[in-house]
Design an enzyme around this catalytic site. Structure first.
Site, PDB file in Angstrom:
ATOM      1  N   HIS A  17       0.800  -1.225   0.000  1.00 23.66           N
ATOM      2  CA  HIS A  17       0.000   0.000   0.000  1.00 23.66           C
ATOM      3  C   HIS A  17       0.832   1.274   0.000  1.00 23.66           C
ATOM      4  O   HIS A  17       0.261   2.365   0.112  1.00 23.66           O
ATOM      5  CB  HIS A  17      -0.932   0.028   1.215  1.00 23.66           C
ATOM      6  CG  HIS A  17      -2.123  -0.878   1.089  1.00 23.66           C
ATOM      7  ND1 HIS A  17      -3.259  -0.522   0.411  1.00 23.66           N
ATOM      8  CD2 HIS A  17      -2.336  -2.138   1.542  1.00 23.66           C
ATOM      9  CE1 HIS A  17      -4.139  -1.509   0.472  1.00 23.66           C
ATOM     10  NE2 HIS A  17      -3.599  -2.510   1.139  1.00 23.66           N
ATOM     11  N   LYS A  33      -8.643  13.257   5.293  1.00 21.28           N
ATOM     12  CA  LYS A  33      -7.829  12.050   5.196  1.00 21.28           C
ATOM     13  C   LYS A  33      -6.841  12.073   6.353  1.00 21.28           C
ATOM     14  O   LYS A  33      -6.784  13.046   7.111  1.00 21.28           O
ATOM     15  CB  LYS A  33      -7.098  11.963   3.857  1.00 21.28           C
ATOM     16  CG  LYS A  33      -6.290  13.209   3.505  1.00 21.28           C
ATOM     17  CD  LYS A  33      -5.630  13.081   2.138  1.00 21.28           C
ATOM     18  CE  LYS A  33      -6.641  13.237   1.041  1.00 21.28           C
ATOM     19  NZ  LYS A  33      -6.731  12.047   0.191  1.00 21.28           N
ATOM     20  N   ARG A  34      -6.054  11.019   6.467  1.00 24.00           N
ATOM     21  CA  ARG A  34      -5.028  10.976   7.507  1.00 24.00           C
ATOM     22  C   ARG A  34      -4.079  12.161   7.358  1.00 24.00           C
ATOM     23  O   ARG A  34      -3.778  12.572   6.247  1.00 24.00           O
ATOM     24  CB  ARG A  34      -4.267   9.649   7.368  1.00 24.00           C
ATOM     25  CG  ARG A  34      -3.299   9.316   8.464  1.00 24.00           C
ATOM     26  CD  ARG A  34      -2.927   7.838   8.388  1.00 24.00           C
ATOM     27  NE  ARG A  34      -2.541   7.423   7.046  1.00 24.00           N
ATOM     28  CZ  ARG A  34      -1.294   7.431   6.584  1.00 24.00           C
ATOM     29  NH1 ARG A  34      -0.302   7.855   7.348  1.00 24.00           N
ATOM     30  NH2 ARG A  34      -1.026   7.011   5.368  1.00 24.00           N
ATOM     31  N   LYS A  59       0.699  14.017   2.251  1.00 26.07           N
ATOM     32  CA  LYS A  59      -0.647  14.340   1.767  1.00 26.07           C
ATOM     33  C   LYS A  59      -0.836  15.852   1.611  1.00 26.07           C
ATOM     34  O   LYS A  59      -1.808  16.310   1.035  1.00 26.07           O
ATOM     35  CB  LYS A  59      -1.699  13.746   2.696  1.00 26.07           C
ATOM     36  CG  LYS A  59      -1.675  12.218   2.690  1.00 26.07           C
ATOM     37  CD  LYS A  59      -2.716  11.631   3.624  1.00 26.07           C
ATOM     38  CE  LYS A  59      -2.622  10.108   3.688  1.00 26.07           C
ATOM     39  NZ  LYS A  59      -3.084   9.443   2.463  1.00 26.07           N
ATOM     40  N   THR A  85      -8.549   6.323  -1.730  1.00 29.23           N
ATOM     41  CA  THR A  85      -9.919   5.858  -1.944  1.00 29.23           C
ATOM     42  C   THR A  85     -10.921   6.981  -1.720  1.00 29.23           C
ATOM     43  O   THR A  85     -12.022   6.943  -2.273  1.00 29.23           O
ATOM     44  CB  THR A  85     -10.268   4.668  -1.029  1.00 29.23           C
ATOM     45  OG1 THR A  85      -9.952   5.001   0.326  1.00 29.23           O
ATOM     46  CG2 THR A  85      -9.503   3.425  -1.441  1.00 29.23           C
ATOM     47  N   LYS A  95     -14.629   8.130  -3.671  1.00 28.35           N
ATOM     48  CA  LYS A  95     -15.899   8.431  -2.998  1.00 28.35           C
ATOM     49  C   LYS A  95     -16.391   9.820  -3.392  1.00 28.35           C
ATOM     50  O   LYS A  95     -17.588  10.012  -3.668  1.00 28.35           O
ATOM     51  CB  LYS A  95     -15.717   8.348  -1.483  1.00 28.35           C
ATOM     52  CG  LYS A  95     -15.302   6.976  -0.981  1.00 28.35           C
ATOM     53  CD  LYS A  95     -14.749   7.047   0.426  1.00 28.35           C
ATOM     54  CE  LYS A  95     -14.030   5.761   0.804  1.00 28.35           C
ATOM     55  NZ  LYS A  95     -13.257   5.877   2.053  1.00 28.35           N
TER      56      LYS A  95
END
Length: 815
Positions: A356, A544-545, A550, A652, A656
């Site tokens: 991942h 998100k995390r 990110k 992901t 969505k």
């Protein structure tokens, strides 16, 4: 499933009477939630039992998904929808004056996961059951989730996530299937009666693993698969003699030590004790799961373990469960006297591995001293696996000692779990086309040289039952009205929406649905956080995390830039925007916590400055989780997917957002690339360096952050505001963030994630967003185009690819 309204009501009242000694008029909201859930489980139970009975009477190959996380979210509504009984249940509740929405909010999010890894696992289980494949999950029944996040004085503060404060009505305890997991001890050597070598452990610490089963209900069929979660306890955890001697803490010490294994999701592992607890968790649930599978196999098939891969395929969800590989070797060799070669043949035909990430820190490496002390026999087996592998490497790379050392499973004082997985598994897959390409050409290049047939791609997906049908009922009805309901089980049918791309009635209705979803989110945040949002503004969302790659920092830099322009240039009149953040930072991740503090500090300034005039608002949503995501995602206009290119394996949340009609603002990273290919670049906002450009810069060591600061006065000002007293009078609060970008800290080069390099391109992309949003009809067309082309990103498609290319399992129809 068959539904008997009178029986359901009877079960509900009986549950209230037995469990709480109340009738409906006396019951609290939580009492009613528990009783409704338990009554729904009664309806689901016959199919659950039948699914299990069929697999036992006619054994067939099944998939077992081992994962440290299963981010399931709330179960009640999802299970009712999948079972096809939600409308009937609502009708019964309406008849007794009970509001479903109120009792649904009583259900806590199961604290079994944190990020995309766990949510993917949950989506996969949903798709397996819906597609009628025999596929089950194995994990840990965490007593507490990672933590409940509060924001106090702008900072993340962690509180226990006590999701099991009340009983979970969806779980079934299976004490009859408990097993024992052993840690530590000394390796002893002996001979079997036929003269074979035999190893065993003495004086080991024993921990009891007790399974709790949760149903995984397939949509529109009778399949109910199982998520089995293990809870830890001590077989002799209470010492009455010590208690009577008034040594109360020592009397329960063993019990506490054992229970700590399943106490908390992802305990802080910055120190040796934390690392040991993480490893204990991973070995605990993998050993228990394998013992469970072996016991079932021996009972139903026998001890010819050459047949084991005919009935089992085990997918390892990242490196957390990779210790299962040597554990299966141990069970076969030490407990069933299988020879090494035969055992290895079983292992290499049974396990498959999903990677991942390409981030080095996420490819787990265990210090030998911790690994060997905690799992002495497992370490011995890993040593032997590696010894044999090194013989293979010396033949393939003669005299190339650098490659041999790099690929050794044990080197530099550590056990490399990623290397163990690649060597041992028959399949290694990435989770997006770019990610898999980078694995094969960069991180795992040497491995791809010797095992080219192992590597394959399986782009992630999400279940539309949870993320569209359940979380966005108005949009779901809008879709069904136009193309029928076949999309619920075949998301590619959404492509039929493209024929409405010029239909004004459709576009107007789509805009109206989005506005109502925004109003609902605004109402939720008003009541939970006293935040006041303008539903007419652009809802620009990054949830998100919290991790530096990110790049939530790039997002907040843009907001600081916008704020500067609005305050200083009265002629600047951008469309109103609401920037929504939601993220948890790992408890030991200091710099991520500083970014949360910066976001909230900027929000405090911007939201209370009258000069902004409603043009800008910043909201940090506390304790982001699945049930909150189900409110945020349908309400969002812009989906921020701005990770450094090449660093996000897939994502992901991007999928969505897409299927709910938000437009992607992102880099060419992970699955963003495939989203843009599907929906068209004209219906997204893409910016920034590509993965190849970043690889080149890193290889040439040519990055100079000062170049970008000199080129962009606006950027330079934003960066200097971190330390010049604008947001912190001392200038020290955000100094580490500043220095990490400009100078580099802790041995890292400056601006590791290329925030400064991508800033100007990001600003330009944001200006395109603002311009596009002013054309409401054009924006609706872009949104509809995204929805219509999101079919590829269903986890149903992902599961079919796993089945066809890796698992080779067959559907089992439950009558």
């Amino acid at each position: 499933m068959d539904f008997d309204a009178d029986l359901f009501k009877k079960n509900l009242t009986a549950r209230l009477r037995r469990q709480y000694g109340k009738d409906i008029t006396q019951a609290t909201k939580h009492d009613l939630f528990d009783a409704v859930s338990a009554s729904a489980l009664e309806i689901i139970m016959p199919n659950w039992m039948e699914t299990r009975r069929i697999s036992e009477e006619k054994p067939t190959k099944q998939l077992y998904y081992l994962s440290a996380e299963f981010l399931m979210g709330r179960a009640l509504s999802n299970n009712l929808i999948n079972a096809g009984i939600k409308d009937q249940v609502l009708e019964v509740l309406k008849g007794i004056d009970v509001e479903f929405d109120i009792i649904e909010d009583e259900e806590p999010d199961a604290g079994l996961g944190n990020g995309g890894l766990g949510r993917l696992a949950a989506c996969f289980l949903d798709s397996l059951a819906t597609l009628e494949y025999p596929g089950h999950g194995y994990g840990i029944r965490y007593e507490y989730g990672m933590f409940e996040q509060h924001i106090e004085n702008g900072e993340q503060v962690e509180y226990p996530d006590n999701w099991l404060k009340h009983r979970d009505p969806w779980e079934v305890k299976r004490s009859d299937l408990a097993v024992t997991v052993k840690f530590g001890g000394e390796i002893k050597y002996g001979k079997t009666p036929d003269g074979q070598d035999r190893f065993y452990i003495e004086n080991a610490e024993e921990v009891v693993a007790t399974p709790y089963d949760m149903p995984v209900v397939g949509f529109g069929n009778n399949t109910v698969n199982t998520l089995r979660l293990w809870a830890a306890s001590s077989p002799n955890g209470f010492n009455l003699q010590l208690f009577n001697d008034m040594q109360y803490h020592r009397a329960v010490e063993k019990q506490n030590d054992a229970e700590n294994i399943s106490r908390v999701l992802y305990p802080n592992d910055n120190g040796p004790m934390g690392k040991e607890l993480r490893l204990r968790q991973q070995y605990f649930f993998t050993s228990a799961s394998l013992q469970d599978l072996i016991h079932h196999f021996v009972t139903n098939v026998g001890t010819d373990f050459s047949k084991f891969p005919d009935y089992h395929v085990i997918q390892l969800n990242d490196t957390h469960p990779v210790v299962a590989i040597p554990e299966l070797m141990r069970i076969l060799i030490d407990e069933y006297n299988v020879g090494w070669n035969d055992a290895w043949n079983v292992v290499t035909k049974t396990f498959a591995y999903t990677n991942h990430t390409i981030l080095a820190e996420a490819l787990e490496k265990w210090p030998i001293d911790i690994f060997q002390k905690l799992l002495p026999r497992i370490y011995q087996i890993v040593e032997e696996i590696n010894r044999r592998f090194m013989i293979e490497l010396r033949q393939k790379f003669p005299n190339d000692y650098s490659t041999q050392n790099h690929m050794s499973i044990i080197h530099d004082g550590k056990v490399y779990m990623g290397w163990l997985a690649i060597h041992s598994c028959f399949s290694v897959n990435g989770v997006a086309e770019l990610h898999t390409k980078l694995l094969k050409e960069q991180e795992f290049k040497s491995w791809n040289t010797i095992y080219p047939d192992k590597f394959n791609n399986k782009t992630n997906g999400v279940t539309q039952r949870r993320w569209l049908l359940n979380s966005n009922p108005e949009l779901s009805a809008f879709i069904t009205k136009r193309i029928g309901n076949g999309w619920v089980t075949d998301l590619t049918k959404l492509k039929n929406l493209e024929r409405f791309i010029e239909d004004d009635e459709t576009l107007n209705e789509l805009n109206a649905i989005k506005l109502r979803n925004k109003e609902r989110l605004a109402d939720y945040l008003k009541h939970t956080q006293n935040e006041f949002l303008d539903p007419e503004s652009i809802f620009d969302t990054q949830v998100k995390r919290l991790h530096e790659y990110k790049r939530q920092l790039l997002n907040i830099f843009h907001i600081m830039y916008l704020y500067n322009r609005i305050v200083e240039d009265p002629s600047y009149n951008p469309p109103s925007r609401t920037f929504i953040f939601g993220a948890k930072a790992a408890s030991g991740y200091r710099r991520a916590k500083q970014i949360i503090k910066l976001i909230n500090t900027v929000a405090e300034r911007v939201n209370n400055d009258r000069r902004v005039g409603g043009k800008l608002r910043v909201v940090f949503v506390e304790n982001y989780r699945v049930s909150v995501a189900e409110k945020i995602i349908p309400a969002s206009d812009v989906s921020e997917q701005i990770s450094t290119a090449g660093y996000e394996a897939s994502g992901t949340s991007n999928m969505k957002f897409m299927m709910n009609g938000a437009l992607t603002l992102g880099t060419l990273d992970g699955a963003n690339i495939e989203i843009v290919e599907s929906a068209g670049e004209e219906n997204s906002f893409i910016f920034g360096l590509t993965a190849d450009e970043i690889i080149k810069i890193n290889n040439e060591h040519s990055y100079n952050p000062q170049k970008y600061l000199d080129r962009s006065p606006a950027l330079n000002r934003v960066v200097e505001q971190l330390i010049d007293g604008t947001y912190d009078k001392t200038g020290l609060l955000f100094k580490e963030l500043h220095d990490s970008l400009v100078y580099g800290v802790e041995g890292q080069r400056p601006d590791v994630y290329f925030i400064l390099a991508d800033f100007d391109a990001y600003i330009q992309a944001q200006e395109k967003v603002a311009a596009a949003y002013t054309d409401k009809r054009g924006w609706a067309q872009k949104a509809l185009k995204n929805i219509a082309n999101s079919g590829k990103f269903s986890s149903d498609r992902t599961i079919e690819e796993y089945v066809n290319d890796i698992w080779k399992i067959k559907k089992v129809h439950v009558k």
